[in-house]
Design a protein around this motif. Structure first.
Motif, short mmCIF file in Angstrom:
data_model
loop_
_atom_site.label_atom_id
_atom_site.label_comp_id
_atom_site.label_asym_id
_atom_site.label_seq_id
_atom_site.Cartn_x
_atom_site.Cartn_y
_atom_site.Cartn_z
N ARG A 136 -3.73 8.81 4.33
CA ARG A 136 -5.11 9.28 4.16
C ARG A 136 -6.10 8.40 4.92
O ARG A 136 -7.02 8.89 5.56
N SER A 137 -5.89 7.10 4.81
CA SER A 137 -6.84 6.17 5.44
C SER A 137 -6.78 6.28 6.96
O SER A 137 -7.81 6.27 7.64
N GLU A 145 0.97 7.37 0.90
CA GLU A 145 -0.12 8.35 0.98
C GLU A 145 -1.46 7.69 1.27
O GLU A 145 -2.32 8.29 1.91
N VAL A 146 -1.63 6.49 0.76
CA VAL A 146 -2.91 5.80 0.98
C VAL A 146 -3.04 5.44 2.46
O VAL A 146 -4.10 5.60 3.06
N SER A 184 -1.55 2.66 -9.04
CA SER A 184 -0.54 1.73 -9.54
C SER A 184 -0.45 0.52 -8.61
O SER A 184 0.06 -0.51 -8.99
N LEU A 185 -0.98 0.67 -7.40
CA LEU A 185 -1.08 -0.47 -6.48
C LEU A 185 -1.83 -1.62 -7.16
O LEU A 185 -1.54 -2.78 -6.95
N TYR A 204 -10.87 7.09 -3.78
CA TYR A 204 -10.32 7.43 -2.46
C TYR A 204 -10.27 6.17 -1.58
O TYR A 204 -11.20 5.38 -1.62
N PRO A 205 -9.26 5.94 -0.81
CA PRO A 205 -8.08 6.78 -0.53
C PRO A 205 -6.91 6.55 -1.50
O PRO A 205 -5.85 7.12 -1.28
N TYR A 206 -7.11 5.71 -2.52
CA TYR A 206 -5.99 5.44 -3.43
C TYR A 206 -5.69 6.68 -4.27
O TYR A 206 -4.57 6.90 -4.70
N CYS A 258 5.83 11.16 -2.31
CA CYS A 258 5.79 9.99 -3.19
C CYS A 258 5.51 10.41 -4.61
O CYS A 258 4.75 11.32 -4.87
N SER A 259 6.15 9.77 -5.50
CA SER A 259 5.78 9.95 -6.91
C SER A 259 5.43 8.57 -7.41
O SER A 259 6.28 7.77 -7.73
N SER A 260 4.13 8.31 -7.41
CA SER A 260 3.70 6.93 -7.65
C SER A 260 4.07 6.46 -9.04
O SER A 260 4.32 5.29 -9.26
N ASP A 264 -0.41 12.57 -8.37
CA ASP A 264 -0.57 11.27 -9.02
C ASP A 264 -1.47 10.40 -8.18
O ASP A 264 -1.46 10.48 -6.96
N ASP A 265 -2.23 9.59 -8.87
CA ASP A 265 -3.00 8.66 -8.07
C ASP A 265 -2.10 7.49 -7.70
O ASP A 265 -1.02 7.31 -8.26
N CYS A 266 -2.53 6.76 -6.71
CA CYS A 266 -1.73 5.61 -6.27
C CYS A 266 -2.39 4.32 -6.74
O CYS A 266 -2.23 3.28 -6.14
N VAL A 272 0.85 -1.20 0.00
CA VAL A 272 0.00 0.00 0.00
C VAL A 272 0.89 1.26 0.00
O VAL A 272 1.79 1.36 0.83
N PRO A 273 0.66 2.19 -0.92
CA PRO A 273 1.49 3.39 -0.97
C PRO A 273 1.36 4.23 0.31
O PRO A 273 0.30 4.25 0.95
N PHE A 296 8.26 2.99 -1.53
CA PHE A 296 6.93 3.40 -1.98
C PHE A 296 5.91 3.38 -0.83
O PHE A 296 4.88 4.03 -0.89
#
Lengths: 385, 386
Positions: free
Chosen positions: A313-314, A309-310, B345-346, B211-213, A328-330, B341-343, A306-307, A349
């Motif tokens: 945020r969560s 930022e996710v 890519s997960l 969200y939240p990705y 992060c630069s995904s 950027d969105d994440c 899991v990145p 990441f």
């Protein structure tokens, strides 16, 4: 979730202590004069300012004339760097690969001025390579800048050994002085700090990292430095502008409390750190910070896939506040600021920095770990579980 | 003081018996965009005449420069059809040019639509050129490459003007039906929306928020992009679809290599459903052939066949440089490249299928059994008027 917020981002900033906030108001009202004014109100303000400077100097074991009040750690660091960048002849500056952006931000300017930058690598926990430091020192080295405590991993840099190496080198080149500067913003209140005995030449501090007010800090330094700007000659002409007596007074109180409590706090935080490490490892997290060394309140981990930022945020949606540790630069799956640690892109990441402080309770840690576990099952795609 | 603008229409002039429909729509679009600004708009033969107060000049010119159906606009003076009034107006207009322009070259472009006027176009141009040379002796004539052009049109009235500002051309928005733009936050989709608006399509837009990705900043970025696009389209609705539950279901698919295309198929399905509800007859995407794995012709075949509604892809044959040039021109590029950027890519497969077979994809999609989730996401949408 309607639970009380859980703040685990103390390395970013700390909540101001109520008594410190209260003192700002009281001092601002009690000392209305400008410390530079020659009338009685001005003199009273000046006396108060000098009293606080002297209390702070005693706390740190230094001379009060060596303390300059600033707007914070960034400005204190900038004063030292600008001083060296303005040197006419080309010099060499040695600094670690993990300096805070305020320090690394000077790289381009230094090159423009014709100075040479040498980078001391760190190990995977963020601790400086002393052999490499020794190799990098040269006859042109004028400044060595070391972060006291790494703001991402919490690693404590071996300042005493660094000083020994640098001073030893000075002797070998005929005693010509090398200035050793330490960015101590993350160190204050987390490590025992007798500045005068360290053998360094300057150090930068920011009050908001030890439950003081924002917008105030100080530079401790020996000798003269070139001012950043011109003005009314305050703070030995180095940092012109009317001094904020109220914030400075409040900062000194916060400093006293932090130093008084730091041992008790650290022993409590070591316990929390152990619980955190065990709990996170059970969730297959990789612990990047050294498990038993460094400051106990900062723990850097990675929880793939899991990145960062996710996670942030969560957790924030659940009332838990932590930091990703760096941006992060995904699209590239790479992070600025973590590459010097040599950790893989996959780990980089998903890094998280959990940082604790005086108000952290064991229930915060339990709740954090419980929430991480719950979130992991929703956030992780099935094939990655 | 009031300014009178002469507005020129372009492609509309090619229209036959339905010309009036296009003209009416264009007038309605301009009036709607000028809402709140006191103005007077009327049609005179194939020109539009707009009068406003000078204090609104910058605002109005910005609006006109974003109005599809117009090819140019220019402040002008309108006078009676007598030579003396014309000469006075011409000298007055020319005298307002800068000294640098008055030392440069010019030509007179005359157009006599009212054939009852006693002089030919050529004679009008020659006479007025002579008047300008006599009154402003530092300027000289150059009919091939002049520094400035004085234009005169003899119609029911006489229009005289100097500098024309280019407008975007195309057809008035709303004359080509209604479509739904899949807006992502990247560089391509706003450009696709702009190009379809230029062909007269009235657009609504749809964005899938995971969200939240994806962060709320990424959503705000799409809203900002929509706001930049909206003036070109005479306003636009943005439908924000919560996509996280669907994304979780997709992540649990037995076919991870297909996941990106399966996700696009789900998005197209939702867009199609929204299109049915909102009376939108086509979907518009920013796909350019082979730009990424999900935009190969085989991948497009799969996403295309997942819906019955036409899918318009105005960028399909363009390369990235061409797309970026338009994105810069319409002021969306700087927003598109913001680093939110969105994440997701997960969820991106390590080795995505590049040449998928539709039958396999259709089967995998059926296995997901997304039906209810798609309807729920559509119902839970947030709609913004941009």
């Amino acid at each position: 979730m309607s639970k009380a917020p859980i703040y685990l981002d103390w390395a970013a900033t700390t909540p101001i202590l109520p008594e410190v906030a209260q003192l700002i108001q009281e001092t601002a009202i009690a000392y209305p004069g400008n410390p530079s004014s020659i009338h009685t109100l001005g003199k009273e303000a000046k006396e108060k300012l000098e009293l606080e400077r002297s209390k702070l100097a005693t706390l740190l074991g230094v001379d009060s004339s060596e303390i300059l009040f600033t707007s914070g750690g960034s400005e204190a660091n900038s004063i030292i760097f600008q001083h060296f960048l303005q040197k006419r002849s080309s010099i060499e500056i040695v600094r670690t690969s993990i300096e805070h952006p305020i320090i690394s931000g000077f790289d381009r300017v230094a090159k423009d001025f014709g100075h040479r930058l040498c980078t001391v690598p760190v190990d995977k926990r963020g601790v400086i390579d002393l052999n490499k430091l020794n190799e990098l020192l040269s006859t042109k080295t004028a400044l060595v800048s070391i972060i006291g405590v790494h703001n991402i991993t919490g690693a404590i840099e071996p300042i005493e050994e660094i000083v020994k190496i640098v001073r030893g080198f000075e002797d070998s080149r005929g005693g010509r002085k090398i200035h050793i500067h330490c960015d101590m913003v993350q160190a204050f209140g987390k490590t025992p700090l007798k500045l005068g005995a360290l053998g360094i030449d300057s150090a930068a501090f920011g009050a908001h990292k030890f439950q003081g007010p924002r917008g105030v800090g100080f530079l401790w330094h020996k000798g003269s430095v070139v001012p950043l700007s011109t003005g009314g000659g305050q703070e030995q002409g180095v940092r012109p502008g009317t001094e904020d007596v109220a914030s400075i007074t409040a900062m000194v109180l916060a400093a006293e409390i932090a130093i008084k409590n730091h041992e008790d706090l650290n022993s409590r935080l070591w316990q929390y750190r152990k619980i955190l490490i065990d709990g996170l490892q059970a969730l297959n997290a990789t612990i990047i910070s050294h498990p038993t060394e460094g400051v106990p309140g900062i723990l850097y981990v990675s929880c793939p896939p899991v990145p960062s930022e996710v996670w942030v945020r969560s957790l924030s949606d659940c009332g838990i506040y932590i930091s990703a540790g760096s941006a992060c630069s995904s699209s590239k799956r790479k992070k600025a600021g973590v590459s010097p640690l040599g950790i893989s892109d996959t780990l980089g990441f998903s890094t998280l920095r959990i940082s604790m402080g005086a108000a952290t309770q064991d229930s915060d840690i339990t709740q954090f770990l419980h929430t991480m576990k719950e979130l992991q099952s929703t956030l992780t795609p099935r094939e990655n579980r | 003081m009031d300014i009178t603008y002469l507005l020129k229409v372009g492609e509309l002039n090619l229209k036959g018996s339905n010309l009036k429909f296009f003209e009416k729509k264009l007038r309605a679009n301009i009036k709607k965009s000028l809402k709140g600004i006191p103005s007077e708009l009327r049609q005179s033969q194939k020109r539009l005449i707009l009068r406003i107060n000078e204090s609104h000049r910058d605002q109005v010119e910005k609006i006109l420069s974003q109005t599809f159906g117009l090819v140019s606009f220019t402040p002008m003076v309108m006078v009676k059809k007598d030579p003396q009034s014309i000469e006075t107006a011409v000298c007055d207009l020319v005298s307002k040019l800068s000294s640098q322009e008055l030392e440069g070259t010019f030509k007179v472009a005359a157009r006599r639509v009212d054939k009852s006027y006693p002089q030919t176009s050529y004679e009008i141009a020659c006479d007025l050129g002579g008047v300008i040379l006599d009154t402003f002796p530092k300027t000289t004539v150059n009919v091939r490459k002049p520094d400035w052009v004085l234009s005169i049109e003899i119609r029911n009235e006489v229009y005289i003007y100097i500098q024309e500002t280019k407008a975007p051309g195309g057809l008035p928005v709303g004359t080509a039906g209604r479509g739904l733009l899949l807006l992502s936050g990247g560089i391509d989709s706003p450009v696709a929306g702009y190009l379809m608006g230029k062909r007269g399509l009235k657009l609504e837009s749809i964005y899938f928020h995971t969200y939240p990705y994806t962060s709320d900043e990424a959503k705000e970025k799409v809203v900002t992009l929509g706001k930049r696009l909206s003036p070109w389209l005479g306003g636009m609705k943005l439908h924000i679809i919560p996509f996280t539950d669907i994304q979780h279901k997709l992540a649990a698919s037995e076919h991870p290599r297909f996941s990106t295309i399966l996700m696009r198929m789900a998005m197209m399905k939702i867009a199609e459903k929204l299109g049915e509800q909102r009376d939108l007859s086509a979907l518009i995407t920013g796909e350019a052939l082979s730009q990424v794995a999900s935009q190969t012709v085989e991948s497009i075949n799969c996403t295309n066949r997942s819906v019955d509604i036409p899918v318009l892809r105005p960028l399909i044959g363009m390369d990235k440089i061409e797309i970026i040039t338009i994105a810069r021109a319409i002021d969306t590029y700087d927003v598109s490249i913001l680093p939110y950027d969105d994440c997701c890519s997960l969820f991106a497969p390590k080795h995505p299928v590049i040449h998928p077979k539709y039958d396999e994809l259709a089967e995998a999609y059926e296995d997901l059994n997304l039906g209810d989730l798609l309807d729920k996401a559509l119902e839970a949408r947030e709609t913004l008027d941009l």
